[in-house]
Design a protein around this motif. Structure first.
Motif, PDB file in Angstrom:
ATOM      1  N   SER A  44       2.452   1.628  -3.398  1.00  0.00           N
ATOM      2  CA  SER A  44       1.450   2.041  -4.390  1.00  0.00           C
ATOM      3  C   SER A  44       1.092   3.511  -4.228  1.00  0.00           C
ATOM      4  N   TYR A  45       1.087   4.014  -2.989  1.00  0.00           N
ATOM      5  CA  TYR A  45       0.765   5.428  -2.748  1.00  0.00           C
ATOM      6  C   TYR A  45       1.823   6.331  -3.372  1.00  0.00           C
ATOM      7  N   VAL A  65      -3.541   3.288  -6.966  1.00  0.00           N
ATOM      8  CA  VAL A  65      -3.873   3.032  -5.556  1.00  0.00           C
ATOM      9  C   VAL A  65      -4.856   1.875  -5.430  1.00  0.00           C
ATOM     10  N   ALA A  81       1.788   6.091  -7.103  1.00  0.00           N
ATOM     11  CA  ALA A  81       0.671   6.849  -7.664  1.00  0.00           C
ATOM     12  C   ALA A  81       1.012   8.329  -7.775  1.00  0.00           C
ATOM     13  N   ARG A  82       1.691   8.875  -6.768  1.00  0.00           N
ATOM     14  CA  ARG A  82       2.080  10.282  -6.824  1.00  0.00           C
ATOM     15  C   ARG A  82       3.067  10.540  -7.966  1.00  0.00           C
ATOM     16  N   LEU A  92       0.823  -1.208   0.000  1.00  0.00           N
ATOM     17  CA  LEU A  92       0.000   0.000   0.000  1.00  0.00           C
ATOM     18  C   LEU A  92       0.856   1.257   0.000  1.00  0.00           C
ATOM     19  N   THR A  93       1.932   1.237   0.807  1.00  0.00           N
ATOM     20  CA  THR A  93       2.816   2.407   0.856  1.00  0.00           C
ATOM     21  C   THR A  93       3.497   2.648  -0.478  1.00  0.00           C
TER      22      THR A  93
END
Length: 300
Positions: A40-41, A77, A44-45, A37-38
Protein backbone atom coordinates in the motif's frame (compact mmCIF):
# COMPACT_ATOMS: atom_id res chain seq x y z
CA UNK A 1 8.73 -19.16 49.85
CA UNK A 2 10.19 -21.72 47.47
CA UNK A 3 6.74 -22.94 46.53
CA UNK A 4 5.56 -19.39 45.77
CA UNK A 5 8.63 -18.81 43.58
CA UNK A 6 8.05 -22.02 41.70
CA UNK A 7 4.39 -21.15 41.20
CA UNK A 8 5.26 -17.66 39.87
CA UNK A 9 7.94 -19.09 37.60
CA UNK A 10 5.48 -21.69 36.30
CA UNK A 11 2.89 -19.01 35.56
CA UNK A 12 5.49 -16.93 33.73
CA UNK A 13 6.55 -19.88 31.62
CA UNK A 14 2.94 -20.68 30.79
CA UNK A 15 2.33 -17.09 29.81
CA UNK A 16 5.38 -17.00 27.58
CA UNK A 17 4.40 -20.29 25.99
CA UNK A 18 0.90 -18.98 25.27
CA UNK A 19 2.36 -15.84 23.73
CA UNK A 20 4.74 -17.92 21.64
CA UNK A 21 1.91 -20.18 20.48
CA UNK A 22 -0.17 -17.15 19.60
CA UNK A 23 2.78 -15.66 17.69
CA UNK A 24 3.30 -18.87 15.76
CA UNK A 25 -0.43 -19.07 15.08
CA UNK A 26 -0.72 -15.50 13.83
CA UNK A 27 2.72 -15.27 12.22
CA UNK A 28 1.37 -15.82 8.67
CA UNK A 29 -1.29 -13.17 9.21
CA UNK A 30 1.31 -10.82 10.68
CA UNK A 31 3.63 -11.31 7.70
CA UNK A 32 0.70 -10.85 5.31
CA UNK A 33 -0.32 -7.61 7.11
CA UNK A 34 3.24 -6.26 6.77
CA UNK A 35 3.23 -7.17 3.09
CA UNK A 36 -0.11 -5.37 2.62
CA UNK A 37 1.22 -2.25 4.36
CA UNK A 38 4.39 -2.29 2.24
CA UNK A 39 2.44 -2.75 -0.97
CA UNK A 40 0.00 0.00 0.00
CA UNK A 41 2.91 2.38 0.70
CA UNK A 42 4.54 1.89 -2.70
CA UNK A 43 1.12 1.89 -4.39
CA UNK A 44 0.34 5.20 -2.70
CA UNK A 45 3.56 6.72 -4.05
CA UNK A 46 2.78 5.54 -7.57
CA UNK A 47 -0.83 6.74 -7.42
CA UNK A 48 0.28 10.07 -5.96
CA UNK A 49 2.63 10.76 -8.89
CA UNK A 50 0.05 9.54 -11.40
CA UNK A 51 -2.72 11.70 -9.95
CA UNK A 52 -0.43 14.73 -9.88
CA UNK A 53 0.37 14.30 -13.59
CA UNK A 54 -3.29 13.87 -14.51
CA UNK A 55 -4.47 16.81 -12.43
CA UNK A 56 -1.66 19.11 -13.61
CA UNK A 57 -2.92 18.69 -17.18
CA UNK A 58 -6.23 20.32 -16.23
CA UNK A 59 -5.19 22.54 -13.31
CA UNK A 60 -2.34 25.01 -13.70
CA UNK A 61 -1.91 25.55 -9.95
CA UNK A 62 0.84 23.27 -8.60
CA UNK A 63 -0.38 23.67 -5.01
CA UNK A 64 -3.75 22.18 -5.88
CA UNK A 65 -2.37 19.29 -7.94
CA UNK A 66 0.07 18.38 -5.15
CA UNK A 67 -2.66 18.58 -2.52
CA UNK A 68 -4.96 16.28 -4.48
CA UNK A 69 -2.11 13.81 -5.08
CA UNK A 70 -1.29 13.76 -1.36
CA UNK A 71 -4.91 13.17 -0.46
CA UNK A 72 -5.05 10.22 -2.85
CA UNK A 73 -1.85 8.79 -1.30
CA UNK A 74 -3.28 9.11 2.21
CA UNK A 75 -6.46 7.34 1.14
CA UNK A 76 -4.46 4.40 -0.24
CA UNK A 77 -2.31 4.11 2.90
CA UNK A 78 -5.35 4.29 5.19
CA UNK A 79 -7.07 1.60 3.12
CA UNK A 80 -3.97 -0.61 3.47
CA UNK A 81 -3.92 -0.04 7.22
CA UNK A 82 -7.56 -1.07 7.60
CA UNK A 83 -6.98 -4.19 5.50
CA UNK A 84 -3.95 -5.10 7.64
CA UNK A 85 -5.91 -4.71 10.86
CA UNK A 86 -8.65 -6.89 9.39
CA UNK A 87 -6.10 -9.60 8.55
CA UNK A 88 -4.88 -9.56 12.16
CA UNK A 89 -8.48 -9.93 13.40
CA UNK A 90 -8.27 -6.60 15.19
CA UNK A 91 -11.82 -5.63 14.33
CA UNK A 92 -12.35 -3.84 17.63
CA UNK A 93 -9.23 -1.77 17.04
CA UNK A 94 -10.50 -0.99 13.57
CA UNK A 95 -13.85 0.15 14.94
CA UNK A 96 -12.09 2.28 17.55
CA UNK A 97 -9.96 3.91 14.87
CA UNK A 98 -13.01 4.65 12.74
CA UNK A 99 -14.87 6.13 15.71
CA UNK A 100 -11.85 8.20 16.72
CA UNK A 101 -11.35 9.41 13.16
CA UNK A 102 -15.02 10.42 12.99
CA UNK A 103 -14.86 12.40 16.23
CA UNK A 104 -11.54 13.99 15.28
CA UNK A 105 -12.84 14.85 11.83
CA UNK A 106 -15.94 16.49 13.33
CA UNK A 107 -13.85 18.55 15.76
CA UNK A 108 -11.41 19.63 13.06
CA UNK A 109 -14.26 20.44 10.70
CA UNK A 110 -15.94 22.71 13.27
CA UNK A 111 -12.67 24.41 14.20
CA UNK A 112 -11.54 24.98 10.61
CA UNK A 113 -14.92 25.49 8.98
CA UNK A 114 -13.94 28.63 7.07
CA UNK A 115 -10.54 27.28 6.00
CA UNK A 116 -12.01 24.00 4.78
CA UNK A 117 -14.75 25.85 2.89
CA UNK A 118 -12.14 27.97 1.09
CA UNK A 119 -10.03 24.88 0.36
CA UNK A 120 -12.93 22.96 -1.16
CA UNK A 121 -14.03 26.05 -3.08
CA UNK A 122 -10.48 26.45 -4.43
CA UNK A 123 -10.49 22.88 -5.72
CA UNK A 124 -13.90 23.40 -7.35
CA UNK A 125 -12.80 26.67 -8.98
CA UNK A 126 -9.64 25.06 -10.32
CA UNK A 127 -11.65 22.48 -12.24
CA UNK A 128 -14.06 25.02 -13.73
CA UNK A 129 -13.29 25.52 -17.41
CA UNK A 130 -15.07 28.88 -17.46
CA UNK A 131 -12.64 30.39 -14.94
CA UNK A 132 -8.98 30.23 -15.95
CA UNK A 133 -5.82 32.12 -15.07
CA UNK A 134 -5.47 35.07 -17.46
CA UNK A 135 -9.22 35.66 -17.81
CA UNK A 136 -10.62 39.14 -17.23
CA UNK A 137 -13.46 38.82 -14.72
CA UNK A 138 -15.71 41.01 -12.59
CA UNK A 139 -17.10 39.86 -9.25
CA UNK A 140 -18.11 41.30 -5.85
CA UNK A 141 -17.42 44.83 -7.06
CA UNK A 142 -13.90 44.12 -8.38
CA UNK A 143 -12.72 43.67 -11.97
CA UNK A 144 -9.35 42.48 -13.20
CA UNK A 145 -7.18 39.70 -14.59
CA UNK A 146 -7.09 36.37 -12.73
CA UNK A 147 -3.45 35.79 -11.77
CA UNK A 148 -3.80 32.98 -9.22
CA UNK A 149 -6.27 30.42 -7.89
CA UNK A 150 -4.99 28.47 -4.89
CA UNK A 151 -6.48 26.56 -1.97
CA UNK A 152 -7.09 29.71 0.07
CA UNK A 153 -7.97 32.63 -2.16
CA UNK A 154 -8.70 34.01 -5.61
CA UNK A 155 -6.30 36.75 -6.78
CA UNK A 156 -7.13 39.52 -9.28
CA UNK A 157 -4.94 42.25 -10.76
CA UNK A 158 -7.04 45.32 -11.51
CA UNK A 159 -6.52 47.73 -14.39
CA UNK A 160 -4.65 50.14 -12.09
CA UNK A 161 -2.25 47.28 -11.14
CA UNK A 162 -3.74 46.81 -7.67
CA UNK A 163 -3.87 43.24 -6.38
CA UNK A 164 -7.20 42.07 -4.94
CA UNK A 165 -7.28 38.87 -2.84
CA UNK A 166 -10.76 37.36 -2.44
CA UNK A 167 -11.63 34.20 -0.43
CA UNK A 168 -12.56 31.26 -2.65
CA UNK A 169 -15.84 30.78 -0.81
CA UNK A 170 -16.91 34.32 -1.73
CA UNK A 171 -16.19 33.71 -5.42
CA UNK A 172 -18.14 30.46 -5.42
CA UNK A 173 -21.20 31.98 -3.73
CA UNK A 174 -21.46 35.19 -5.80
CA UNK A 175 -22.10 35.92 -9.49
CA UNK A 176 -19.00 36.26 -11.66
CA UNK A 177 -18.81 37.96 -15.06
CA UNK A 178 -16.07 36.56 -17.31
CA UNK A 179 -15.27 38.90 -20.20
CA UNK A 180 -12.79 36.44 -21.73
CA UNK A 181 -15.43 33.84 -22.60
CA UNK A 182 -16.55 35.86 -25.61
CA UNK A 183 -14.51 37.54 -28.34
CA UNK A 184 -16.80 40.57 -28.58
CA UNK A 185 -17.90 43.32 -26.20
CA UNK A 186 -20.50 46.02 -26.68
CA UNK A 187 -19.47 49.62 -26.10
CA UNK A 188 -22.14 52.05 -24.91
CA UNK A 189 -21.49 55.75 -25.42
CA UNK A 190 -23.76 58.49 -24.07
CA UNK A 191 -23.53 62.11 -25.18
CA UNK A 192 -25.64 65.20 -25.84
CA UNK A 193 -25.88 67.86 -28.54
CA UNK A 194 -27.27 71.37 -28.51
CA UNK A 195 -30.95 72.09 -29.20
CA UNK A 196 -30.02 74.00 -32.35
CA UNK A 197 -28.32 70.94 -33.90
CA UNK A 198 -29.69 69.02 -36.89
CA UNK A 199 -30.56 65.74 -35.22
CA UNK A 200 -30.64 63.75 -38.46
CA UNK A 201 -27.14 64.99 -39.28
CA UNK A 202 -25.95 64.16 -35.77
CA UNK A 203 -27.22 60.61 -36.12
CA UNK A 204 -25.72 60.12 -39.58
CA UNK A 205 -22.36 61.64 -38.68
CA UNK A 206 -22.00 59.71 -35.42
CA UNK A 207 -22.68 56.35 -37.05
CA UNK A 208 -20.33 57.19 -39.91
CA UNK A 209 -17.52 58.14 -37.51
CA UNK A 210 -17.90 54.90 -35.55
CA UNK A 211 -17.85 52.85 -38.75
CA UNK A 212 -14.68 54.55 -40.01
CA UNK A 213 -12.91 54.28 -36.65
CA UNK A 214 -13.11 50.49 -36.40
CA UNK A 215 -12.20 48.22 -39.30
CA UNK A 216 -14.37 45.30 -38.16
CA UNK A 217 -17.58 47.39 -38.44
CA UNK A 218 -18.65 46.84 -42.05
CA UNK A 219 -21.74 49.06 -42.20
CA UNK A 220 -23.37 51.93 -40.35
CA UNK A 221 -26.31 49.59 -39.76
CA UNK A 222 -24.08 47.75 -37.27
CA UNK A 223 -24.00 50.90 -35.12
CA UNK A 224 -27.04 51.51 -32.89
CA UNK A 225 -28.08 55.11 -32.28
CA UNK A 226 -30.99 56.29 -30.13
CA UNK A 227 -31.98 59.74 -28.87
CA UNK A 228 -32.93 59.21 -25.23
CA UNK A 229 -34.20 62.47 -23.70
CA UNK A 230 -34.57 66.22 -23.79
CA UNK A 231 -32.00 67.21 -21.21
CA UNK A 232 -31.71 70.45 -19.28
CA UNK A 233 -29.15 71.85 -21.72
CA UNK A 234 -28.88 69.23 -24.49
CA UNK A 235 -30.66 66.49 -26.41
CA UNK A 236 -29.03 63.31 -25.20
CA UNK A 237 -28.43 60.12 -27.14
CA UNK A 238 -27.10 56.59 -26.70
CA UNK A 239 -24.75 55.01 -29.24
CA UNK A 240 -23.84 51.30 -29.07
CA UNK A 241 -21.52 49.15 -31.14
CA UNK A 242 -19.55 45.89 -30.85
CA UNK A 243 -15.75 45.59 -30.71
CA UNK A 244 -13.44 42.58 -30.89
CA UNK A 245 -12.23 42.36 -27.32
CA UNK A 246 -11.60 39.88 -24.52
CA UNK A 247 -10.57 42.41 -21.89
CA UNK A 248 -12.24 45.41 -20.28
CA UNK A 249 -9.10 47.41 -21.06
CA UNK A 250 -9.63 46.89 -24.79
CA UNK A 251 -13.22 47.99 -24.33
CA UNK A 252 -12.06 51.20 -22.63
CA UNK A 253 -9.53 51.84 -25.41
CA UNK A 254 -12.27 51.44 -28.02
CA UNK A 255 -14.54 53.84 -26.13
CA UNK A 256 -11.69 56.37 -25.89
CA UNK A 257 -11.06 56.15 -29.62
CA UNK A 258 -14.75 56.69 -30.34
CA UNK A 259 -14.96 59.77 -28.08
CA UNK A 260 -11.89 61.35 -29.69
CA UNK A 261 -13.10 60.79 -33.25
CA UNK A 262 -16.65 61.96 -32.49
CA UNK A 263 -15.33 65.16 -30.88
CA UNK A 264 -13.17 65.87 -33.94
CA UNK A 265 -16.09 65.28 -36.32
CA UNK A 266 -18.45 67.47 -34.26
CA UNK A 267 -15.94 70.31 -34.14
CA UNK A 268 -15.44 70.12 -37.90
CA UNK A 269 -19.20 70.03 -38.59
CA UNK A 270 -19.97 72.80 -36.10
CA UNK A 271 -22.09 70.56 -33.84
CA UNK A 272 -22.11 71.81 -30.27
CA UNK A 273 -21.77 69.54 -27.22
CA UNK A 274 -23.14 71.88 -24.52
CA UNK A 275 -22.21 71.77 -20.89
CA UNK A 276 -24.81 72.32 -18.13
CA UNK A 277 -25.77 75.97 -17.72
CA UNK A 278 -27.42 77.45 -14.63
CA UNK A 279 -29.11 80.85 -14.76
CA UNK A 280 -29.51 82.83 -11.54
CA UNK A 281 -32.31 85.45 -11.44
CA UNK A 282 -32.68 88.04 -8.68
CA UNK A 283 -36.18 89.56 -8.67
CA UNK A 284 -35.54 91.92 -5.70
CA UNK A 285 -32.92 94.62 -6.13
CA UNK A 286 -30.74 95.31 -3.14
CA UNK A 287 -30.74 98.88 -1.78
CA UNK A 288 -27.09 99.36 -1.00
CA UNK A 289 -27.43 102.91 0.38
CA UNK A 290 -30.16 102.06 2.87
CA UNK A 291 -28.19 99.08 4.07
CA UNK A 292 -25.10 101.26 4.63
CA UNK A 293 -27.16 103.80 6.62
CA UNK A 294 -28.65 101.11 8.84
CA UNK A 295 -25.19 99.76 9.54
CA UNK A 296 -23.87 103.24 10.45
CA UNK A 297 -26.78 103.87 12.89
CA UNK A 298 -26.29 100.52 14.54
CA UNK A 299 -22.58 101.23 15.04
CA UNK A 300 -23.36 104.58 16.73
Amino acid sequence: MKEQFNSAFSNLVDKLLSWFNTLIQYLPNFILAIIVLTVSYFTARYISSLVEKLVSKRVKQKSISKTISRISAVVVVVAGLFISLGILNLSQTLESLLAGAGVAGLAIGLALQGTLANTIAGIVLSFRKKIQIGNWVETTGYAGEVIDINLKDFTLKEADNNIVVIPNKTILENPLKNYSLTTKMRVSLECGVGYSSDLEEVKRLTKEVIKNSFSHIESTDDVEFYFTEFGSSSINYLCRFWVDSESALEKLRAKTTAIIEIKKAYDKAGINIPFPIRTLQFDNKLNVKSTQLENSFSNN
